[in-house]
Structure formats: C-alpha cells, structure tokens
Design an enzyme around this catalytic site. Structure first.
Site, short mmCIF file in Angstrom:
data_model
loop_
_atom_site.label_atom_id
_atom_site.label_comp_id
_atom_site.label_asym_id
_atom_site.label_seq_id
_atom_site.Cartn_x
_atom_site.Cartn_y
_atom_site.Cartn_z
N GLN A 91 0.61 -0.81 0.24
CA GLN A 91 0.50 0.03 -0.06
C GLN A 91 1.16 0.94 0.27
O GLN A 91 0.79 2.26 0.08
CB GLN A 91 -1.46 0.19 1.26
CG GLN A 91 -1.92 -1.31 1.32
CD GLN A 91 -2.57 -1.01 3.12
OE1 GLN A 91 -3.48 -0.42 3.34
NE2 GLN A 91 -2.27 -1.39 3.74
N HIS A 109 -1.36 1.58 -4.23
CA HIS A 109 -2.03 2.34 -3.56
C HIS A 109 -1.14 4.04 -4.95
O HIS A 109 -0.97 4.60 -4.23
CB HIS A 109 -1.93 2.97 -2.92
CG HIS A 109 -3.52 2.37 -1.40
ND1 HIS A 109 -3.21 2.04 -1.12
CD2 HIS A 109 -4.02 1.52 -2.35
CE1 HIS A 109 -4.13 1.49 -0.14
NE2 HIS A 109 -5.13 1.64 -0.68
N CYS A 117 -1.01 12.25 -15.80
CA CYS A 117 -1.81 12.66 -16.46
C CYS A 117 -3.26 12.92 -16.74
O CYS A 117 -3.26 12.12 -17.72
CB CYS A 117 -0.84 13.16 -17.70
SG CYS A 117 -1.95 14.30 -19.04
N CYS A 139 1.64 14.28 -23.76
CA CYS A 139 1.09 15.39 -24.69
C CYS A 139 1.43 16.60 -24.96
O CYS A 139 0.76 16.94 -25.45
CB CYS A 139 -0.30 14.20 -23.94
SG CYS A 139 -0.77 15.41 -22.22
N GLY A 176 2.86 -4.13 8.42
CA GLY A 176 2.84 -2.57 9.09
C GLY A 176 1.49 -2.39 8.70
O GLY A 176 2.05 -1.38 8.24
N SER A 178 -2.48 -1.06 8.99
CA SER A 178 -3.46 -0.90 10.59
C SER A 178 -4.78 -1.63 10.67
O SER A 178 -5.70 -1.39 10.98
CB SER A 178 -3.76 0.79 10.45
OG SER A 178 -3.92 1.12 9.22
P1 NAD Z 1 -1.30 3.29 8.56
O1 NAD Z 1 -0.76 4.44 9.19
O2 NAD Z 1 -2.51 3.47 8.94
O3 NAD Z 1 -0.69 2.10 9.86
C1 NAD Z 1 0.68 1.61 9.99
C2 NAD Z 1 0.53 0.44 11.07
O4 NAD Z 1 2.08 0.15 11.01
C3 NAD Z 1 0.00 0.40 12.15
O5 NAD Z 1 -0.90 -0.68 12.17
C4 NAD Z 1 0.62 0.54 13.38
O6 NAD Z 1 0.88 -0.01 14.24
C5 NAD Z 1 2.51 0.06 12.49
N1 NAD Z 1 3.35 0.31 12.18
C6 NAD Z 1 4.12 1.62 12.94
N2 NAD Z 1 5.47 0.79 13.17
C7 NAD Z 1 5.49 -0.46 12.75
C8 NAD Z 1 7.21 -1.03 12.78
N3 NAD Z 1 8.64 -0.34 13.32
N4 NAD Z 1 7.05 -2.26 12.55
C9 NAD Z 1 6.04 -2.68 12.21
N5 NAD Z 1 4.19 -2.24 12.68
C10 NAD Z 1 4.28 -0.50 12.78
O7 NAD Z 1 -0.46 2.59 7.69
P2 NAD Z 1 -1.19 2.12 5.82
O8 NAD Z 1 -2.23 0.28 6.80
O9 NAD Z 1 -0.18 1.30 5.47
O10 NAD Z 1 -2.27 2.98 5.86
C11 NAD Z 1 -2.58 3.38 3.88
C12 NAD Z 1 -2.32 4.47 3.23
O11 NAD Z 1 -0.87 5.31 3.74
C13 NAD Z 1 -1.78 3.70 2.48
O12 NAD Z 1 -2.83 4.02 1.31
C14 NAD Z 1 -0.21 4.08 1.81
O13 NAD Z 1 -0.22 4.92 0.87
C15 NAD Z 1 -0.56 5.60 2.94
N6 NAD Z 1 1.37 5.85 3.22
C16 NAD Z 1 1.91 5.31 2.75
C17 NAD Z 1 3.62 5.52 3.39
C18 NAD Z 1 4.60 5.40 2.51
O14 NAD Z 1 4.79 4.63 1.40
N7 NAD Z 1 5.63 4.69 3.40
C19 NAD Z 1 3.65 6.71 4.45
C20 NAD Z 1 2.30 7.09 5.37
C21 NAD Z 1 0.73 6.60 4.78
ZN ZN Z 2 -0.24 14.12 -20.80
#
Ligand code: NAD
Ligand code: ZN
Length: 240
Positions: A91, A109, A117, A139, A176, A178
C-alpha cells in the site's frame, strides 16, 4: 496445515516506519501534520491543488533521505530465494521495497515517483516536483500532471491480479498495516475464505487482528527477518 508454496505479502506504512517515514495514522491521527481528507482525496486536489501538490512533492523529495530497513531487505531476500510463487502487494507509495531489490511486487495505491496526466491519462516516471505545473512529456499538456497516487474514493491498481493472488495463496502475511483502509483491510478474510494460513506482523494489534490465525507483535525490522529466516529454513534444527 497445507504445504506452503504460494505466498502473498501485504505491506503498509509500518514497514517503512523504521526507515524514518511517518505512518498514516501516527499517534496524532495525522499524516505529516495533515488530516487525510485535506490531502488524499480528488476533492482536496481540486479545491487546493497547491497544498496537495506540495505535500506529495515533499514526500517524494523525502525518499532521497531514507534507505530500506531490515524488513525491506528480508522481503527482497524472500523474493530472490523463495522457490514457489510470491507476490508482495504494498500500500506504500515509497520506493523502499524495490530499492531493497524486491521484484515480484506491485504498488496498489500508486507511487510517489510516478506522475499521472489528467489530460492524456498517461503515466510517467517522476523525480522532481509537480506543484510548479510542468508540461506532460507525453502529450505536452500544461499543468495536467498529478501524483500517481490512489486517493480515497479512487480504485486501487491491479485489483484483478490481487484478487487472483488472494484466491491462490497458501499463506497470506500482513505487515505494518493498520487494517483501516479498504479494500486492503479485507484481504485477510478473502485469503482465509480460500483456505490460506494467515499471519500478521505489526507493532500493535491492528483493527483486524482477530481475523488472522496468528498475530506477532513487534517492530517489522525484527519480526520480518525472523519470519523470512523461518520460511527459508535458516533455523538451526536438532540433527537427531
Ligand atoms: P497506517 O499508517 O494506517 O498504519 C500503520 C501500521 O503500522 C499501524 O498499525 C502501526 O501500528 C504499524 N507500525 C508502525 N510502526 C511499525 C513498525 N516499526 N513495525 C511494524 N508495524 C509498525 O498505514 P497503512 O495501513 O499502510 O495505511 C494505508 C495508507 O497510508 C496507504 O494508502 C499508503 O499509501 C499511505 N501511506 C504510505 C506511506 C509510505 O509509502 N511509506 C506512509 C504513510 C502513509
Ligand atoms: Zn499528458
């Protein structure tokens, strides 16, 4: 328990936390100081393009200051060495899985390092900024480029391939995440319905922990290398 040949791994923001990238719902419920509705919806982009574009420009720039951690490296090793089928569905919009060397993966995601674009519908690799309204290299349209990120209310990428992988998985592992963002939050139930073993590795029990056969609580940087070691038979066993 059936033999495990096909593995499906789902990762979320928590796997990148130890690299220094903030998770979505940190302790304050915000992503880098913003309510998610302010920045992660098509409406927000239409209403306040400068805010949204700047936000993602900063997230993209931040990738240059972080490196993959032990959990990304362990999954890349699993990808290289697992003899059966494997798919890593992330994600995350960061590029840490691929920088660690993972190949059998997809970004459901979208990706920070891609631009979409709105004029021609094309996608281009993108390293720089978008807030300044650069022309589309495909384009020539001006100001139509937006982050290639799936916002709330938009359809995640490659759902057909993911559904197929969920139906065929012998083992589903969620790392990792939520369990708050659908449809990913429902993957465990689909995989289980089709007969997969299910394992969660997370810092805290997630909203969907009770759907998993097993939940291990701890940081991904410890739990993932341990699990991958088990899968690849690293553990020294008694010869007798
Ligand atoms: P979330 O932030 O909702 O949940 C993160 C989860 O990871 C929590 O349950 C937390 O307890 C756990 N966590 C935190 N630190 C940890 C560790 N060290 N080890 C293991 N687990 C740990 O994230 P999500 O569920 O991925 O939410 C989805 C959305 O957030 C996605 O759509 C994503 O695109 C976006 N997002 C992405 C990034 C990234 O690409 N790094 C960062 C922030 C948000
Ligand atoms: Zn374009």
């Amino acid at each position: 328990m059936r033999d495990i040949e096909t593995i499906l791994v789902l990762t979320g923001a928590g796997i990148s936390a130890e690299s220094g990238l903030a998770t979505f719902r940190g302790p304050d419920g915000l992503w880098e100081g913003h309510r998610v509705e302010e920045i992660c919806t098509p409406q927000a982009l239409a209403r306040n393009p400068a805010l949204v574009q700047n936000f993602y420009d900063m997230r993209r720039a931040a990738l240059a200051r972080v490196v993959p951690n032990a959990a990304h490296h362990a999954l890349a090793r699993l990808d290289a060495e697992w003899p059966g089928e494997l798919l890593i569905v992330t994600q995350n919009v960061d590029d840490l899985h691929e920088r660690a060397g993972a190949r059998r993966m997809l970004h459901m995601h979208g990706e920070l390092k891609s631009a979409l674009c709105r004029e021609c519908g094309g996608r281009v690799r993108w390293e720089g900024t978008l807030a300044d309204g650069p022309a589309c290299p495909l384009c020539g349209g001006k100001g139509g480029l937006r982050p290639d990120i799936v916002f709330f209310g938009e359809m995640p990428y490659q759902m057909e391939r993911i559904e197929e992988a969920l139906a065929g998985a012998d083992l589903f592992v969620s790392i990792g995440t939520s369990g708050a963002v659908y449809p990913a939050a429902g993957f465990v139930q689909t995989a289980r319905y089709h007969g997969a073993q299910t394992l969660e590795l997370n810092l805290d029990p997630s909203a969907g922990s009770h759907f998993f056969h097993e939940s291990r609580v701890g940081p991904a940087g410890l739990l993932v290398p341990e699990w991958v070691g088990d899968m690849l038979g690293d553990r020294v066993t008694d010869a007798g």
